[in-house]
Write a protein that holds these residues in place. Sequence first.
Motif, PDB file in Angstrom:
ATOM      1  N   LEU A  69     -10.128   3.293  -1.188  1.00 18.50           N
ATOM      2  CA  LEU A  69     -10.657   2.009  -0.743  1.00 18.50           C
ATOM      3  C   LEU A  69      -9.945   0.855  -1.446  1.00 18.50           C
ATOM      4  CD1 LEU A  69     -12.699   0.671   1.098  1.00 18.50           C
ATOM      5  CD2 LEU A  69     -14.400   0.901  -0.708  1.00 18.50           C
ATOM      6  N   ALA A  70      -9.662   1.019  -2.732  1.00 17.39           N
ATOM      7  CA  ALA A  70      -8.924  -0.023  -3.460  1.00 17.39           C
ATOM      8  C   ALA A  70      -7.520  -0.194  -2.882  1.00 17.39           C
ATOM      9  CB  ALA A  70      -8.846   0.333  -4.943  1.00 17.39           C
ATOM     10  N   MET A  71      -6.850   0.930  -2.571  1.00 15.69           N
ATOM     11  CA  MET A  71      -5.517   0.841  -1.959  1.00 15.69           C
ATOM     12  C   MET A  71      -5.600   0.188  -0.584  1.00 15.69           C
ATOM     13  SD  MET A  71      -3.383   4.298  -2.887  1.00 15.69           S
ATOM     14  CE  MET A  71      -4.498   5.419  -2.091  1.00 15.69           C
ATOM     15  N   TYR A  72      -6.584   0.585   0.204  1.00 11.10           N
ATOM     16  CA  TYR A  72      -6.732   0.058   1.552  1.00 11.10           C
ATOM     17  C   TYR A  72      -7.012  -1.448   1.532  1.00 11.10           C
ATOM     18  CZ  TYR A  72      -8.637  -0.794   6.189  1.00 11.10           C
ATOM     19  OH  TYR A  72      -8.881  -1.309   7.428  1.00 11.10           O
ATOM     20  N   CYS A  73      -7.849  -1.902   0.609  1.00  5.96           N
ATOM     21  CA  CYS A  73      -8.177  -3.329   0.529  1.00  5.96           C
ATOM     22  C   CYS A  73      -6.970  -4.163   0.110  1.00  5.96           C
ATOM     23  CB  CYS A  73      -9.344  -3.562  -0.420  1.00  5.96           C
ATOM     24  SG  CYS A  73     -10.918  -3.021   0.267  1.00  5.96           S
ATOM     25  N   ARG A  74      -6.119  -3.606  -0.730  1.00  7.21           N
ATOM     26  CA  ARG A  74      -4.915  -4.346  -1.139  1.00  7.21           C
ATOM     27  C   ARG A  74      -3.900  -4.435  -0.021  1.00  7.21           C
ATOM     28  NH1 ARG A  74      -3.410  -3.466  -7.410  1.00  7.21           N
ATOM     29  NH2 ARG A  74      -5.463  -4.021  -8.184  1.00  7.21           N
ATOM     30  N   SER A  75      -3.716  -3.346   0.696  1.00  5.69           N
ATOM     31  CA  SER A  75      -2.741  -3.354   1.783  1.00  5.69           C
ATOM     32  C   SER A  75      -3.076  -2.255   2.791  1.00  5.69           C
ATOM     33  CB  SER A  75      -1.330  -3.150   1.240  1.00  5.69           C
ATOM     34  OG  SER A  75      -0.413  -3.068   2.300  1.00  5.69           O
ATOM     35  N   PRO A  76      -3.780  -2.602   3.848  1.00  8.59           N
ATOM     36  CA  PRO A  76      -4.111  -1.603   4.870  1.00  8.59           C
ATOM     37  C   PRO A  76      -2.868  -0.955   5.480  1.00  8.59           C
ATOM     38  CG  PRO A  76      -5.412  -3.583   5.204  1.00  8.59           C
ATOM     39  CD  PRO A  76      -4.413  -3.887   4.135  1.00  8.59           C
ATOM     40  N   ARG A  77      -1.825  -1.721   5.656  1.00 12.61           N
ATOM     41  CA  ARG A  77      -0.594  -1.191   6.256  1.00 12.61           C
ATOM     42  C   ARG A  77       0.054  -0.139   5.342  1.00 12.61           C
ATOM     43  NH1 ARG A  77       2.850  -1.331  10.818  1.00 12.61           N
ATOM     44  NH2 ARG A  77       4.674  -0.261  10.054  1.00 12.61           N
ATOM     45  N   THR A  78       0.123  -0.439   4.056  1.00 14.79           N
ATOM     46  CA  THR A  78       0.707   0.511   3.102  1.00 14.79           C
ATOM     47  C   THR A  78      -0.128   1.781   3.034  1.00 14.79           C
ATOM     48  OG1 THR A  78       1.597  -1.321   1.821  1.00 14.79           O
ATOM     49  CG2 THR A  78       1.455   0.811   0.715  1.00 14.79           C
ATOM     50  N   TYR A  79      -1.465   1.638   3.040  1.00 17.16           N
ATOM     51  CA  TYR A  79      -2.337   2.811   3.023  1.00 17.16           C
ATOM     52  C   TYR A  79      -2.085   3.665   4.256  1.00 17.16           C
ATOM     53  CZ  TYR A  79      -6.407   5.797   2.934  1.00 17.16           C
ATOM     54  OH  TYR A  79      -7.209   6.897   2.914  1.00 17.16           O
ATOM     55  N   GLU A  80      -1.991   3.038   5.404  1.00 18.25           N
ATOM     56  CA  GLU A  80      -1.755   3.778   6.648  1.00 18.25           C
ATOM     57  C   GLU A  80      -0.395   4.469   6.624  1.00 18.25           C
ATOM     58  OE1 GLU A  80      -2.911   5.487   9.967  1.00 18.25           O
ATOM     59  OE2 GLU A  80      -4.186   4.081   8.921  1.00 18.25           O
ATOM     60  N   ASP A  81       0.621   3.795   6.071  1.00 15.73           N
ATOM     61  CA  ASP A  81       1.948   4.410   5.953  1.00 15.73           C
ATOM     62  C   ASP A  81       1.901   5.641   5.042  1.00 15.73           C
ATOM     63  OD1 ASP A  81       3.019   2.526   7.634  1.00 15.73           O
ATOM     64  OD2 ASP A  81       3.924   1.320   6.034  1.00 15.73           O
ATOM     65  N   LEU A  82       1.198   5.536   3.903  1.00 14.70           N
ATOM     66  CA  LEU A  82       1.071   6.671   2.981  1.00 14.70           C
ATOM     67  C   LEU A  82       0.324   7.815   3.659  1.00 14.70           C
ATOM     68  CD1 LEU A  82       1.427   7.885   0.149  1.00 14.70           C
ATOM     69  CD2 LEU A  82      -0.729   6.779  -0.487  1.00 14.70           C
ATOM     70  N   LYS A  83      -0.720   7.498   4.396  1.00 17.55           N
ATOM     71  CA  LYS A  83      -1.497   8.523   5.081  1.00 17.55           C
ATOM     72  C   LYS A  83      -0.649   9.238   6.142  1.00 17.55           C
ATOM     73  CE  LYS A  83      -5.862   8.888   7.655  1.00 17.55           C
ATOM     74  NZ  LYS A  83      -5.653  10.274   7.833  1.00 17.55           N
ATOM     75  N   CYS A  84       0.188   8.483   6.832  1.00 14.12           N
ATOM     76  CA  CYS A  84       1.010   9.054   7.910  1.00 14.12           C
ATOM     77  C   CYS A  84       2.157   9.925   7.400  1.00 14.12           C
ATOM     78  CB  CYS A  84       1.566   7.945   8.792  1.00 14.12           C
ATOM     79  SG  CYS A  84       0.300   7.177   9.819  1.00 14.12           S
ATOM     80  N   THR A  85       2.520   9.799   6.125  1.00 16.69           N
ATOM     81  CA  THR A  85       3.602  10.633   5.596  1.00 16.69           C
ATOM     82  C   THR A  85       3.208  12.100   5.571  1.00 16.69           C
ATOM     83  OG1 THR A  85       2.886  10.422   3.298  1.00 16.69           O
ATOM     84  CG2 THR A  85       4.486   8.786   4.114  1.00 16.69           C
ATOM     85  N   GLY A  86       1.915  12.378   5.442  1.00 17.71           N
ATOM     86  CA  GLY A  86       1.452  13.756   5.373  1.00 17.71           C
ATOM     87  C   GLY A  86       1.583  14.371   3.989  1.00 17.71           C
ATOM     88  N   MET A  87       2.022  13.593   3.008  1.00 15.50           N
ATOM     89  CA  MET A  87       2.150  14.119   1.646  1.00 15.50           C
ATOM     90  C   MET A  87       0.788  14.366   1.014  1.00 15.50           C
ATOM     91  SD  MET A  87       5.315  11.790   0.306  1.00 15.50           S
ATOM     92  CE  MET A  87       5.353  12.532  -1.307  1.00 15.50           C
ATOM     93  N   LEU A  88      -0.184  13.540   1.394  1.00 17.42           N
ATOM     94  CA  LEU A  88      -1.548  13.679   0.910  1.00 17.42           C
ATOM     95  C   LEU A  88      -2.492  13.630   2.099  1.00 17.42           C
ATOM     96  CD1 LEU A  88      -1.534  11.151  -2.063  1.00 17.42           C
ATOM     97  CD2 LEU A  88      -1.607  13.636  -2.255  1.00 17.42           C
ATOM     98  N   VAL A  89      -3.571  14.377   1.994  1.00 15.77           N
ATOM     99  CA  VAL A  89      -4.631  14.286   2.991  1.00 15.77           C
ATOM    100  C   VAL A  89      -5.565  13.193   2.487  1.00 15.77           C
ATOM    101  CG1 VAL A  89      -6.514  15.485   4.125  1.00 15.77           C
ATOM    102  CG2 VAL A  89      -4.439  16.728   3.520  1.00 15.77           C
ATOM    103  N   LEU A  90      -5.667  12.104   3.255  1.00 19.62           N
ATOM    104  CA  LEU A  90      -6.451  10.953   2.821  1.00 19.62           C
ATOM    105  C   LEU A  90      -7.549  10.639   3.837  1.00 19.62           C
ATOM    106  CD1 LEU A  90      -3.519   8.643   1.684  1.00 19.62           C
ATOM    107  CD2 LEU A  90      -5.040   9.977   0.235  1.00 19.62           C
ATOM    108  N   PRO A  91      -8.614   9.980   3.392  1.00 17.56           N
ATOM    109  CA  PRO A  91      -9.684   9.596   4.318  1.00 17.56           C
ATOM    110  C   PRO A  91      -9.157   8.659   5.398  1.00 17.56           C
ATOM    111  CG  PRO A  91     -10.365   9.261   2.036  1.00 17.56           C
ATOM    112  CD  PRO A  91      -8.924   9.601   2.016  1.00 17.56           C
ATOM    113  N   SER A  92      -9.787   8.691   6.544  1.00 16.61           N
ATOM    114  CA  SER A  92      -9.378   7.829   7.647  1.00 16.61           C
ATOM    115  C   SER A  92      -9.698   6.371   7.320  1.00 16.61           C
ATOM    116  CB  SER A  92     -10.088   8.234   8.930  1.00 16.61           C
ATOM    117  OG  SER A  92     -11.469   7.953   8.820  1.00 16.61           O
TER     118      SER A  92
END
Length: 126
Positions: A45-68
Motif C-alpha cells: 500500500l505504501a508503494m502503491y500510494c507513492r506511485s501506482p504506475r511503478t507498483y503496477e509495473d513491478l506487479k506485471c514483471t512477475g518477479m513477485l506475486v503482489l496484491p491487486s
Amino acid sequence: MTGLVHNMLDSETNENFKTLLKTQLTNIKEPKARRWDKNVIRVCLAMYCRSPRTYEDLKCTGMLVLPSTRLLRYYKNSVHQKPGLHEDQLSWVAQEAGNAGLSEFGRRCGILLDKMTIQDDLQLLL
C-alpha cells in the motif's frame, strides 16, 4: 529449491523477509485463494500510494506475486474521509499507533490543514 527455502525459513533470517517468503510460497501455490499478511499489505500500500504506475509495473514483471491494485484501493479507502476534524478518525490513528508499538515520542504528530478555493467564474470547455 524447496530445501533452500525451508532452510531460509528455519534460519535467523529477518522476520519481514520470512513473512514475504511465506506469503509468496502460499500465493504461488493457490492463485485462486490468495491471502496476504498485514505487513505485506502495508508495504504494498505504501508503494502503491507513492506511485501506482511503478507498483503496477513491478506487479506485471512477475518477479513477485503482489496484491491487486483493486485490493489495495479497498484498504486505502477503508477509512471514510471527510473534511474537518473527527473524533473517530483520531481514535483510529491512536489505535494504529498502539498496534504498531510506537513509543510515546513516536506517537507525536502534527495535523496539516489544506485550504482550497475554486475560482468563482471557472468555466470548463469540453
